[in-house]
Design an enzyme around this catalytic site. Structure first.
Site, PDB file in Angstrom:
ATOM      1  N   LYS A   1      86.475 -84.602 -86.915  1.00  0.00           N
ATOM      2  CA  LYS A   1      87.742 -84.063 -85.909  1.00  0.00           C
ATOM      3  C   LYS A   1      88.733 -85.556 -85.731  1.00  0.00           C
ATOM      4  O   LYS A   1      88.064 -86.458 -85.761  1.00  0.00           O
ATOM      5  CB  LYS A   1      87.421 -83.502 -84.936  1.00  0.00           C
ATOM      6  CG  LYS A   1      86.611 -84.468 -83.672  1.00  0.00           C
ATOM      7  CD  LYS A   1      86.684 -83.722 -82.500  1.00  0.00           C
ATOM      8  CE  LYS A   1      87.828 -83.549 -81.719  1.00  0.00           C
ATOM      9  NZ  LYS A   1      88.682 -84.902 -81.123  1.00  0.00           N
TER      10      LYS A   1
ATOM     11  N   THR B   1     106.925 -80.836 -70.484  1.00  0.00           N
ATOM     12  CA  THR B   1     108.246 -80.255 -70.178  1.00  0.00           C
ATOM     13  C   THR B   1     108.382 -78.981 -71.060  1.00  0.00           C
ATOM     14  O   THR B   1     107.647 -78.682 -71.969  1.00  0.00           O
ATOM     15  CB  THR B   1     109.367 -81.273 -70.572  1.00  0.00           C
ATOM     16  OG1 THR B   1     109.099 -81.764 -71.893  1.00  0.00           O
ATOM     17  CG2 THR B   1     109.209 -82.497 -69.609  1.00  0.00           C
TER      18      THR B   1
ATOM     19  N   THR C   1      89.173 -87.606 -79.432  1.00  0.00           N
ATOM     20  CA  THR C   1      88.245 -88.523 -80.225  1.00  0.00           C
ATOM     21  C   THR C   1      87.883 -88.388 -81.566  1.00  0.00           C
ATOM     22  O   THR C   1      88.166 -87.302 -82.098  1.00  0.00           O
ATOM     23  CB  THR C   1      86.739 -88.452 -79.334  1.00  0.00           C
ATOM     24  OG1 THR C   1      86.787 -88.802 -77.964  1.00  0.00           O
ATOM     25  CG2 THR C   1      85.634 -89.152 -79.957  1.00  0.00           C
TER      26      THR C   1
ATOM     27  N   GLU D   1      98.649 -86.865 -85.400  1.00  0.00           N
ATOM     28  CA  GLU D   1      99.434 -86.353 -84.461  1.00  0.00           C
ATOM     29  C   GLU D   1     101.077 -86.438 -84.986  1.00  0.00           C
ATOM     30  O   GLU D   1     101.593 -87.740 -85.058  1.00  0.00           O
ATOM     31  CB  GLU D   1      99.427 -86.588 -83.047  1.00  0.00           C
ATOM     32  CG  GLU D   1      98.265 -86.198 -82.700  1.00  0.00           C
ATOM     33  CD  GLU D   1      97.736 -86.445 -81.191  1.00  0.00           C
ATOM     34  OE1 GLU D   1      97.036 -86.155 -80.537  1.00  0.00           O
ATOM     35  OE2 GLU D   1      98.558 -87.621 -80.821  1.00  0.00           O
TER      36      GLU D   1
ATOM     37  N   ASN E   1     102.698 -86.474 -77.422  1.00  0.00           N
ATOM     38  CA  ASN E   1     101.897 -87.452 -76.560  1.00  0.00           C
ATOM     39  C   ASN E   1     102.752 -87.777 -75.125  1.00  0.00           C
ATOM     40  O   ASN E   1     102.141 -88.295 -74.373  1.00  0.00           O
ATOM     41  CB  ASN E   1     101.644 -88.563 -77.313  1.00  0.00           C
ATOM     42  CG  ASN E   1     100.418 -88.517 -78.126  1.00  0.00           C
ATOM     43  OD1 ASN E   1      99.504 -88.203 -77.745  1.00  0.00           O
ATOM     44  ND2 ASN E   1     100.721 -88.559 -79.414  1.00  0.00           N
TER      45      ASN E   1
END
Lengths: 459, 459
Positions: free
Chosen positions: B225, B459, B236, B323, B454
């Site tokens: 993962k 928001t 992690t 990401e 991140n």
């Protein structure tokens, strides 16, 4: 030496949040939020002169001055610290050689061009940097060739990497800059603007100070430019500090190295270290008084403190202008066994993209701070059960404890949001409860605009 | 041991570019661009079983399985490598202790929860991790307490930092997971999904291989993962590899350490190293054949090559799911005097925000690559006039030389744009013309979405 005062175009304060022009020197419009960092007057060191001229180093730059000249009216002490990057630009090599050859004596000037870094340009680039120095030397007739140690000029370049300087155009305009030299605030400000690349505001500071055993009032003036890097530019951190205090070269060098360690070497925008980074200092003694020759002299400690604080303030201006920055973060790591440990932890936190994006998001994410503390390399004495993390508000109100001796605190998220709302914030990491060494690092956040500036400029 | 096959909900392929759910395990929708990385079948090692169960570790997770169990039908060899972060999570401490106490013998299972990292949780957290292991041990009646070395279970956690596990809920569902154990592709896939946090797709690989001196066909299966970190999560990197090859614990440990060095320790999303990172391997020998006991055994070298390549492929999946990533970058540094030098240069390039944003902007900015090469710390043998940089296209066409032995090349920008357009790219840095050591690193770019994920999630 001609001393001409010249009118200086007033800064237009722009109401839009941030304007950044790629690869041209700062053009007179300053974002409104940054206007407060641009001084309207200053107290400049005696016997120093400043000027700028328009070269058009980048062909697209048809109107902004991109050549700066700083000169001392008399030969002075000089020292510099340079990038540790192995790919050092030609002006770094040439200036380092000059200062070594002269042992820091008899320096006369700093000449800087923006728009082209003269980096990764081979032997031709070295020749160009030498020519810039020699062309400047020639202007100081009385001194040129008056000893056998060669050039007296500090050379700096910032801008595009991998391209040769338009050297003839530059050489042609060095006398023009010389003819414009002057000592007024606007002269200094013009020079400070001419060294800018992607900076959104010129970075100029000045102040006066006293030294023990001397009646004189001394002055320090300094200018710097930011360390963002834009393709095909590799913009650079440049800094020039001048003082009329009398300081011998070897003392000047140790003073500068120590000051740089706690200032320009304690800031991070994105962790990248350019090929051209240079911080130089000239001291001409024009204000008189006893010379500081070594750290035994009574003035040394005061000079060190003064220069370090001044350098810190200059370096902070670079962080204030970090590409895309919306936050100014002070990272204070205390109670370390060794200064290096504290500094490495502070630097690791300052470079963590996760910490920087969390701060951008106004997120009290102490886990990321702790995590960066834990993976800082080569650090001794990080013990989870001894580590505490707090936010220190900038309004003087009480600290917000996030972690105390390894125990997560029940964080009042509303209070955290209040503290994270303003642009300024201090993160305090205590490595133990025992008093010890402290290091401070300044950094900014990572925003969408950072990515836009560094990735999207073509679209 | 019950062997039940269970139908598996087919992945819904989503046509939107990227869907990332914060702090809940992957929920069955996979971005269309990533669907090709999710296998529809597999060949799994004999004598291993997998399952998942729903705990609701995060109260907001009411439907996705967040507990995974991998079990060997017989006691097996086990080894693991862990994060070097000084703030090691409780499951890291507990698993490390277990493997040391057992010297890697007699391991039976891996139990993993997502949703809470059990990190920075003090003594209570250690007790929780021990309980997870013991609860799993109990299910293997014949082995529990059959020696005096305690637990036989590898424990992993991933998710929020600084919060205690909902340990009773987890203990309650470990027997449920046990009752669901099975060896089909869908069993493995369910487990692979249950360990996910912010991953956009489950990461599962399997393959078969042969060893010298053995007729058997062996299998490897692995799941991993991603290593993004989302507040208040500290997600992690977890990896679990199982093989039915017979490998003694000490050989398994050296094989894993070496494989990890060239795979999971050669990837970077953002340079942050979490408190929980763990890569574990179990080898039960169920496929028969002579045991690999040391590096003198004929099977060792083949096993090393097989395991390293398999680990590389698993690790690459983590980068594929970086990401906000829009690019998959291979950084190859060759002709170094020492492997460590090559690896440090590769890792420094992989971590440079300026390189990563330039790649996001499809910008042939070799200056930034060179600059990162020049500031890599602790590296010997970087000589500007010996350094060359090229882009290697993924379509097999000719490399694009950017810098040759320190000389900038006249880059065809159109060709550069062509090469930078696809998602995959290799950057080749040659440190000299002399053959030498090579290191490969895999990384992704830095995009607006990285900052959004991140920083902006609130928001």
């Amino acid at each position: 030496m001609a001393l001409r005062t010249q009118s200086f175009k007033r800064f237009t304060v722009n109401v839009n949040s941030q304007i950044r022009h790629y690869s041209v020197p700062g053009e007179g419009t300053v974002p409104s939020a940054k206007a407060k960092y641009v001084p309207k007057s200053g107290t400049y060191p005696k016997g120093f002169l400043a000027a700028s001229a328009h070269v058009g180093v980048k062909a697209s730059n048809t109107k902004f001055d991109d050549l700066a000249l700083i000169a001392s009216e008399t030969p002075c002490s000089g020292a510099a610290v340079f990038t540790k990057n192995k790919f050092q630009a030609a002006p770094v090599t040439v200036t380092r050689d000059m200062l070594q050859r002269r042992r820091g004596n008899g320096v006369r000037a700093v000449v800087v061009n923006s728009g082209c870094a003269n980096a990764v340009t081979g032997k031709g680039g070295i020749e160009d940097a030498i020519k810039m120095g020699e062309e400047t030397d020639k202007l100081f007739d009385e001194d040129y060739n008056s000893d056998d140690k060669g050039s007296r000029t500090v050379v700096m370049s910032t801008g595009v990497i991998g391209q040769r300087l338009p050297i003839r155009k530059i050489l042609h305009k060095i006398p023009t800059a010389y003819s414009e030299l002057g000592s007024s605030h606007s002269h200094w400000m013009r020079a400070a603007r001419a060294i800018c690349t992607t900076d959104t505001f010129p970075k100029l500071l000045s102040r006066t100070f006293k030294l023990p055993n001397s009646e004189a009032t001394y002055s320090l003036a300094g200018m710097t430019k930011g360390a963002g890097m834009i393709h095909p530019n590799m913009a650079t951190l440049l800094g020039i500090i001048c003082t009329d205090a009398p300081i011998a070269p070897s003392a000047l060098s140790t003073l500068l190295t120590s000051a740089a360690d706690k200032s320009f070497n304690s800031i991070s925008i994105d962790g990248d270290t350019s090929t051209n980074d240079t911080l130089a200092i000239l001291a001409n003694g024009a204000a008189g008084g006893p010379e500081i020759v070594s750290d035994n002299d009574p003035g040394y400690a005061v000079m060190q403190k003064t220069l370090t604080e001044f350098s810190e303030d200059l370096a902070k201006l670079v962080v204030r202008d970090g590409e895309g920055a919306t936050k100014f973060i002070t990272i204070r790591v205390t109670n370390a066994k060794r200064y290096e440990d504290a500094k490495r932890v502070a630097s690791t936190i300052a470079r963590s993209p996760l910490v920087k994006t969390a701060l951008y998001g106004k997120d009290a994410n102490w886990g990321r701070i702790l995590c960066a503390t834990g993976y800082a390399e080569g650090v001794e004495g990080v013990v989870p059960t001894e580590t505490s993390v707090s936010f220190i508000p900038t309004d003087g109100s009480a600290e917000l404890k996030l972690l105390v001796k390894g125990e997560p605190q029940n964080v009042d998220e509303e209070r955290a949001a209040e503290i994270l709302e303003p642009g300024d914030l201090e993160i305090l990491v205590k490595l133990s409860e025992e008093p010890g060494q402290e290091a401070v690092y300044w950094t900014c956040d990572f925003s969408h605009e950072y990515v836009t500036i560094n990735g999207d400029y073509r679209t």
